[in-house]
Design an enzyme around this catalytic site. Structure first.
Site, PDB file in Angstrom:
ATOM      1  N   LYS A 166     -20.200  -4.485   7.479  1.00 36.98           N
ATOM      2  CA  LYS A 166     -20.500  -3.377   7.120  1.00 36.98           C
ATOM      3  C   LYS A 166     -21.219  -2.644   5.581  1.00 36.98           C
ATOM      4  O   LYS A 166     -21.028  -1.962   5.613  1.00 36.98           O
ATOM      5  CB  LYS A 166     -19.144  -2.892   7.508  1.00 36.98           C
ATOM      6  CG  LYS A 166     -18.206  -2.405   9.058  1.00 36.98           C
ATOM      7  CD  LYS A 166     -20.261  -2.688   9.948  1.00 36.98           C
ATOM      8  CE  LYS A 166     -19.039  -3.336  11.755  1.00 36.98           C
ATOM      9  NZ  LYS A 166     -18.364  -4.204  11.050  1.00 36.98           N
TER      10      LYS A 166
ATOM     11  N   TYR B 185     -12.864  -7.106  23.718  1.00 43.21           N
ATOM     12  CA  TYR B 185     -12.483  -6.247  22.459  1.00 43.21           C
ATOM     13  C   TYR B 185     -11.048  -7.048  22.087  1.00 43.21           C
ATOM     14  O   TYR B 185      -9.936  -6.752  22.192  1.00 43.21           O
ATOM     15  CB  TYR B 185     -12.836  -5.371  21.945  1.00 43.21           C
ATOM     16  CG  TYR B 185     -12.965  -5.169  20.327  1.00 43.21           C
ATOM     17  CD1 TYR B 185     -14.031  -5.559  19.791  1.00 43.21           C
ATOM     18  CD2 TYR B 185     -11.595  -4.485  19.748  1.00 43.21           C
ATOM     19  CE1 TYR B 185     -13.889  -5.209  18.478  1.00 43.21           C
ATOM     20  CE2 TYR B 185     -11.958  -4.513  18.946  1.00 43.21           C
ATOM     21  CZ  TYR B 185     -12.655  -4.595  17.230  1.00 43.21           C
ATOM     22  OH  TYR B 185     -12.455  -4.452  16.181  1.00 43.21           O
TER      23      TYR B 185
ATOM     24  N   TYR C 280     -15.666 -10.951  16.189  1.00 40.55           N
ATOM     25  CA  TYR C 280     -17.216 -11.179  16.191  1.00 40.55           C
ATOM     26  C   TYR C 280     -18.369 -12.669  16.195  1.00 40.55           C
ATOM     27  O   TYR C 280     -18.529 -13.152  17.340  1.00 40.55           O
ATOM     28  CB  TYR C 280     -17.446  -9.870  15.103  1.00 40.55           C
ATOM     29  CG  TYR C 280     -16.868  -9.025  15.361  1.00 40.55           C
ATOM     30  CD1 TYR C 280     -17.347  -7.936  15.807  1.00 40.55           C
ATOM     31  CD2 TYR C 280     -15.849  -8.294  14.827  1.00 40.55           C
ATOM     32  CE1 TYR C 280     -16.864  -7.072  16.143  1.00 40.55           C
ATOM     33  CE2 TYR C 280     -15.063  -7.517  15.039  1.00 40.55           C
ATOM     34  CZ  TYR C 280     -15.945  -6.069  14.992  1.00 40.55           C
ATOM     35  OH  TYR C 280     -15.333  -4.717  15.618  1.00 40.55           O
TER      36      TYR C 280
HETATM   37  C1  LIG Z   1     -18.076  -4.803  12.843  1.00 38.47           C
HETATM   38  C2  LIG Z   1     -18.659  -5.937  12.967  1.00 38.47           C
HETATM   39  C3  LIG Z   1     -19.765  -6.705  14.013  1.00 38.47           C
HETATM   40  C4  LIG Z   1     -20.385  -6.201  14.689  1.00 38.47           C
HETATM   41  O1  LIG Z   1     -21.520  -5.474  13.986  1.00 38.47           O
HETATM   42  P1  LIG Z   1     -21.907  -3.824  14.652  1.00 38.47           P
HETATM   43  O2  LIG Z   1     -22.601  -3.094  13.594  1.00 38.47           O
HETATM   44  O3  LIG Z   1     -21.127  -2.596  14.354  1.00 38.47           O
HETATM   45  O4  LIG Z   1     -21.550  -4.467  16.186  1.00 38.47           O
HETATM   46  C5  LIG Z   1     -19.594  -8.458  13.355  1.00 38.47           C
HETATM   47  N1  LIG Z   1     -19.217  -8.963  12.671  1.00 38.47           N
HETATM   48  C6  LIG Z   1     -18.216  -8.660  12.099  1.00 38.47           C
HETATM   49  C7  LIG Z   1     -17.137  -9.225  11.093  1.00 38.47           C
HETATM   50  C8  LIG Z   1     -18.142  -7.162  11.919  1.00 38.47           C
HETATM   51  O5  LIG Z   1     -16.563  -6.980  11.799  1.00 38.47           O
END
Ligand SMILES: *Cc1c(COP(=O)(O)O)cnc(C)c1O
Length: 347
Positions: free
Chosen positions: A54, A269, A295
């Site tokens: 992010k 999720y 993720y």
């Molecule tokens: C938000 C996030 C993702 C996914 O990214 P997006 O751009 O929302 O698809 C992947 N890994 C981590 C650790 C995240 O925080």
């Protein structure tokens, strides 16, 4: 593309390019042919707020907020959102107030999920948190806060979950250029670039960046961890087109350009899967690297499965983008304890 990116307001949160490293011990343990290899791009190694993907988006989002004279950064997410935590960190660094609207979308009620991990860090980083139950529309709350702050003379900047507006996704378009430059200095070309797909901005930004460079967006494969496959494909396509639009190009991405898999989503999720537990443990024990359970763990499970099934064996080296999320491990401690094949069960 690079000159267009240079004209955008950008707030520095990352020191230079993140490293790319090869995982030879992991390759051996899952039977990957020596010819190609598996590499990781360490987007978990960034200096602000514990790091993670992010921050690439926040460089452009906070940059835009500052250029508009804003004083408050408002965003949304799930209770354990990494994006929320990194928004709080980026805002602190930029001297902005931060307000987070966090919903209980994941049905986990244990103490670790409710208070540890990102929740602890949001508080330390000084964010104001508005909690809402599962089913609440966080964007509606965020827009209400925008109106309330404007009414008292403040200047809020609002962005939705994951920071995946087209402006935010420019961060991953820039990352695509970074990867292509690193390929040139390493003297190789990745046949697959693997990422997790939550709010789709990471995949979309990389796709827009590769396309803008005249490269091939279909090299990217993402694993959906949030929405069902078709919805994720659609969102990724739409955001990729908007991001490419900001880069001055019109192009309609098709299913051949945007490759998403729904195979690792499991029950949804934030819901752990056995393949995720295995991937997190295997990468930790073979390479000393920490994936997150929501993720990276699921996306890496998809990579392991593809390599074991020899699905990608003719495509060249594989690059996995490590997107951060380490605090999630602490939020999921009870899940790891209850999961199979763990340390607690061995003694
Ligand atoms: C938000 C996030 C993702 C996914 O990214 P997006 O751009 O929302 O698809 C992947 N890994 C981590 C650790 C995240 O925080």
């Amino acid at each position: 593309m690079l000159s267009i990116l240079e004209q955008r307001p950008r707030f520095d949160l990352i020191e230079g390019a993140t490293p790319i490293q090869r995982l030879t011990r992991l390759e051996r343990s899952i039977g990957c042919s020596k010819k190609h290899g598996i590499y990781v791009k360490r987007d978990d190694l960034m200096g602000v707020g514990g790091g993670g993907n992010k921050l690439r988006k926040l460089e452009f989002l906070v940059g835009e907020a500052l250029s508009q004279g804003c004083d408050t950064f408002i965003t949304t997410g799930a209770r354990q959102s990494n994006h929320a935590r990194l928004s709080a960190a980026a805002a602190a660094r930029a001297g902005l107030s931060c307000e987070l609207v966090l919903t209980d979308t994941v049905v986990r009620t244990d103490e670790a999920y409710r208070y540890n991990g990102n929740v602890l860090l949001d508080d330390l980083l000084g964010a104001t948190v508005h909690r809402r139950p599962n089913g609440a529309d966080a964007m509606v709350v965020a827009e209400m806060r925008r109106a309330e702050l404007i009414a008292v003379g403040l200047r809020p900047y609002v962005v939705g979950s994951g920071g995946s507006s087209a402006v935010g996704c420019l961060g991953y378009a820039a990352c695509a250029a970074e990867i292509v430059a690193q390929e040139q200095s390493l003297g190789l070309r990745f046949g697959r670039i693997v990422v997790p797909n939550g709010s789709s901005g990471t995949h979309a930004g990389l796709a827009a960046g590769l396309k803008a460079l005249g490269d091939d967006a279909s090299r990217i494969t993402s694993f959906s961890v949030l929405a069902p496959l078709e919805k994720t494909e659609e969102t990724t396509r739409v955001i990729a087109e908007q991001t490419l639009g900001l880069l001055g190009q019109n192009y309609a991405f098709g299913n051949n350009d945007i490759r998403v898999s729904g195979d690792q989503l499991g029950e949804g999720y934030g819901m752990p899967t056995d393949a995720m537990f295995e991937a997190v443990r295997l990468v930790a024990r073979t390479e000393g690297l920490l994936l997150d359970p929501v993720y990276g763990g699921k996306a890496f499970a998809g990579l392991i499965s593809a390599v074991r099934n020899k699905a990608w064996q003719d495509e060249g080296p594989v690059l996995f983008v490590m997107t951060g999320g380490l605090p999630g491990l602490f939020a999921y401690e009870p899940a790891f304890r209850a999961g199979q094949n763990n340390l607690y069960h061995r003694s």
